[in-house]
Design a protein around this motif. Structure first.
Motif, short mmCIF file in Angstrom:
data_model
loop_
_atom_site.label_atom_id
_atom_site.label_comp_id
_atom_site.label_asym_id
_atom_site.label_seq_id
_atom_site.Cartn_x
_atom_site.Cartn_y
_atom_site.Cartn_z
N ILE A 1 -47.02 27.98 18.35
CA ILE A 1 -46.13 27.75 19.49
C ILE A 1 -45.34 28.67 20.55
O ILE A 1 -45.04 29.24 19.29
CB ILE A 1 -45.00 26.27 19.56
CG1 ILE A 1 -45.45 25.50 19.34
CG2 ILE A 1 -44.23 26.36 20.61
CD1 ILE A 1 -44.64 24.26 19.03
N LEU B 1 -47.12 24.87 11.43
CA LEU B 1 -46.90 24.90 13.22
C LEU B 1 -46.44 27.05 12.89
O LEU B 1 -45.83 26.86 12.22
CB LEU B 1 -46.78 24.69 13.90
CG LEU B 1 -46.74 22.86 14.19
CD1 LEU B 1 -45.99 22.45 14.88
CD2 LEU B 1 -48.08 23.28 14.33
N ALA C 1 -51.24 25.09 14.33
CA ALA C 1 -50.67 25.59 15.76
C ALA C 1 -50.16 26.76 16.35
O ALA C 1 -49.11 26.84 15.66
CB ALA C 1 -50.66 24.19 16.49
N THR D 1 -53.20 27.85 20.43
CA THR D 1 -51.85 28.70 20.82
C THR D 1 -51.74 27.25 22.40
O THR D 1 -52.54 26.89 22.97
CB THR D 1 -51.79 29.55 21.73
OG1 THR D 1 -51.84 30.27 20.52
CG2 THR D 1 -50.39 29.96 22.09
N PRO E 1 -51.50 29.24 10.16
CA PRO E 1 -51.55 27.27 11.17
C PRO E 1 -52.09 26.74 11.87
O PRO E 1 -53.09 27.23 11.88
CB PRO E 1 -49.82 28.05 12.04
CG PRO E 1 -50.66 29.56 12.33
CD PRO E 1 -51.51 29.78 11.45
#
Length: 530
Positions: free
Chosen positions: A302, A267, A300, A332, A298
């Protein structure tokens, strides 16, 4: 990029031949010391690489048979060399492979962030380019603007010639000692060692895995990720100083990764991201941190709030955030910060659309692998009002319903912080819920700095059973001054960067990657509480 694209021309890679071809005007110039090859073997950062076979370091290894290659079909791309100390730069030689640049720039910088153009080429023909420049700095960067082929950019060698500001430092740092392997997982290993010493100062460390340099770290620690389960690896480290002197290699240690499936994911995370600036300004940071995210690839992304400044409208989001971090919008999982609240969340809600409220509120949860992620709107916890909260009630129920083995939460305002804003006592109840439910990781923004804490309990004291809190408000907004560190602070930096989080089914590790691509901090490997 196949090797069949080699062209037949004479390459000027030997250092002796390259120096012999120096223009007479430069050779006769009055400089503090004779021009020498400054770039060979120096640390290199790149925007992209086509594969590990074409790493940036191969452009400064002095070999006529190895090369750097960027990803295919993308402009712009860059390769940056850290000369190790400031120097007068008089000449740059590029020995092109078939994938050459039609247009490109050579840029120079003192700090690795703010660059000025030393020379530009607008009609490249793919032959060996021998460029005379008159510049000064520590960092030299090739920036490819327009490709001449459908491939990327590729050259066998990039050689920088000139004279360093000081020739007296020839003493290398001491050999690092005490290299120790900490906890390992199926795919990662944590390394620490005792800091080396130097007559001037150590600037960083090379990490060698099985004899090959795989990373550089600014601190005496590193977390190596992406390893194969149930496999042995040999690690060693060596130190560098500002003059480019390199120590001997440390005594190696052997690491055996744990058995397991090796399933895991990466991530990228940051808060306080997009100022009202674009990549046309060298001082604009969010394009640089977006490039770090791109390089991480990644699963995802954050964001920990204050995604766009100052009182962001939809137009602001489109003009700034969207041009950099917006490329990751489909992966995202955002939360709002206080700046989004100033415009009553209108710009935030309109820009992010359904992902702003995936469960009808600006707080929600989602899952990946064996991880349960909780996204909160901490604007509810900075009002100095301690009455009933619908969000807290939802949080308690969400945690009660969770079946995953690892839990992470993220929200804008940190409970603990050594930054400008300091601790947030209004979120005491929120933090207490985290500790009592054995949450493993808490990510925050708000303070424009980086701070990693050791696991803490409800009172903010070191406790292995508590969450690891990381303040990552380093995504691009102007940095804040720091206050004295908490007793539980593991690392506190006034710097820009992006968190790289390596998650497995039972553990996690974090790294802070600076805008120059260097690892500025590595956490140990933490095992989930459940």
């Amino acid at each position: 990029m196949p090797l069949t694209r080699l062209r037949t021309f004479t390459r000027l890679t030997p250092v002796i031949a390259a120096i012999a071809l120096l223009p007479s005007a430069i050779a006769a110039a009055s400089t503090p010391q004779a021009d020498v090859l400054l770039s060979q073997g120096k640390p290199v950062a790149t925007s992209t690489v086509e594969s590990s076979s074409y790493a940036g370091a191969k452009a400064v290894d002095g070999s006529a048979t190895t090369r750097w290659a960027s990803v295919e079909g993308a402009d712009p791309q860059w390769l940056r060399i850290d000369l190790g100390q400031s120097a007068a730069i008089h000449r740059v030689l590029l020995d092109w492979e078939a994938a050459y640049a039609k247009k490109y720039r050579i840029e120079v910088s003192d700090d690795g962030t703010n660059f000025t153009t030393a020379t530009a080429v607008d009609n490249g023909d793919g032959k060996t380019d021998d460029l005379t420049v008159n510049a000064h700095g520590r960092y030299v960067r090739f920036v490819g603007v327009t490709r001449a082929t459908s491939y990327g950019y590729s050259f066998w060698e990039m050689q920088v010639f000139g004279s360093t500001d000081s020739s007296g430092d020839t003493q290398p740092p001491t050999v690092p000692t005490g290299l120790t392997a900490g906890p390992t997982t199926a795919t990662s290993a944590a390394l620490t060692w005792s800091a080396a010493t130097d007559n001037v100062g150590v600037t960083g460390y090379d990490i060698l895995r099985d004899g090959t340099v795989v990373a550089t770290s600014a601190t005496p620690s590193y977390a190596d990720n992406g390893l194969t389960p149930d496999t042995g690896y040999s690690y060693a480290v060596r130190a560098r100083d500002a003059a480019g002197n390199v120590s001997g290699t440390s005594t190696p240690v052997t690491v055996q990764t744990q058995a397991g499936s090796g399933t895991g994911f990466v991530l990228a995370a940051a808060g306080d991201i997009a100022e009202k600036c674009t990549a046309s300004s060298s001082s604009c940071i969010h394009p640089k941190t977006a490039k770090l995210v791109e390089n991480m690839k990644p699963a995802a992304v954050i964001t920990m709030g204050d995604n766009q400044y100052d009182e962001p409208t939809l137009t602001d989001f489109k003009n700034y955030y969207d041009k950099t971090w917006g490329q990751f919008k489909n992966i995202t999982h955002p939360i709002p910060g206080n700046h989004e609240s100033y415009s009553k969340f209108t710009g935030y809600d309109a820009y992010f659309g359904a992902i702003a409220k995936p469960q009808g509120q600006r707080y929600y949860s989602w899952e990946m692998g064996n991880w349960h992620f909780i996204a909160l709107d901490s604007n509810d916890f900075v009002t100095h009002e301690f009455g009933p909260s619908e969000q807290l009630a939802w949080l308690k129920q969400d945690l009660a319903n969770n079946k995953k083995g690892c839990v992470a939460a993220y929200y804008h305002h940190p409970r603990w912080s050594s930054g400008d804003h300091g601790d947030n006592p209004d979120s005491i109840e929120l933090w207490n819920i985290m500790t009592s439910n054995k949450v493993d990781l808490v990510l925050n923004g708000h303070d424009h700095d980086y701070e990693r804490f050791v696991p803490q309990n409800a009172d903010g004291k070191a406790d292995a059973g508590g969450p690891v809190e990381i303040v990552g408000g380093s995504g691009g907004a102007d940095l804040y001054d720091l206050s004295p560190a908490h007793p539980t602070t593991a690392k506190l930096l006034k710097t820009y960067g992006v968190l790289k989080l390596s998650m497995t089914d039972t553990s996690f590790q974090s790294q802070l990657i600076g805008v120059d691509g260097k690892v500025l901090d590595s956490s140990p490997a933490y095992t989930c509480h459940r």
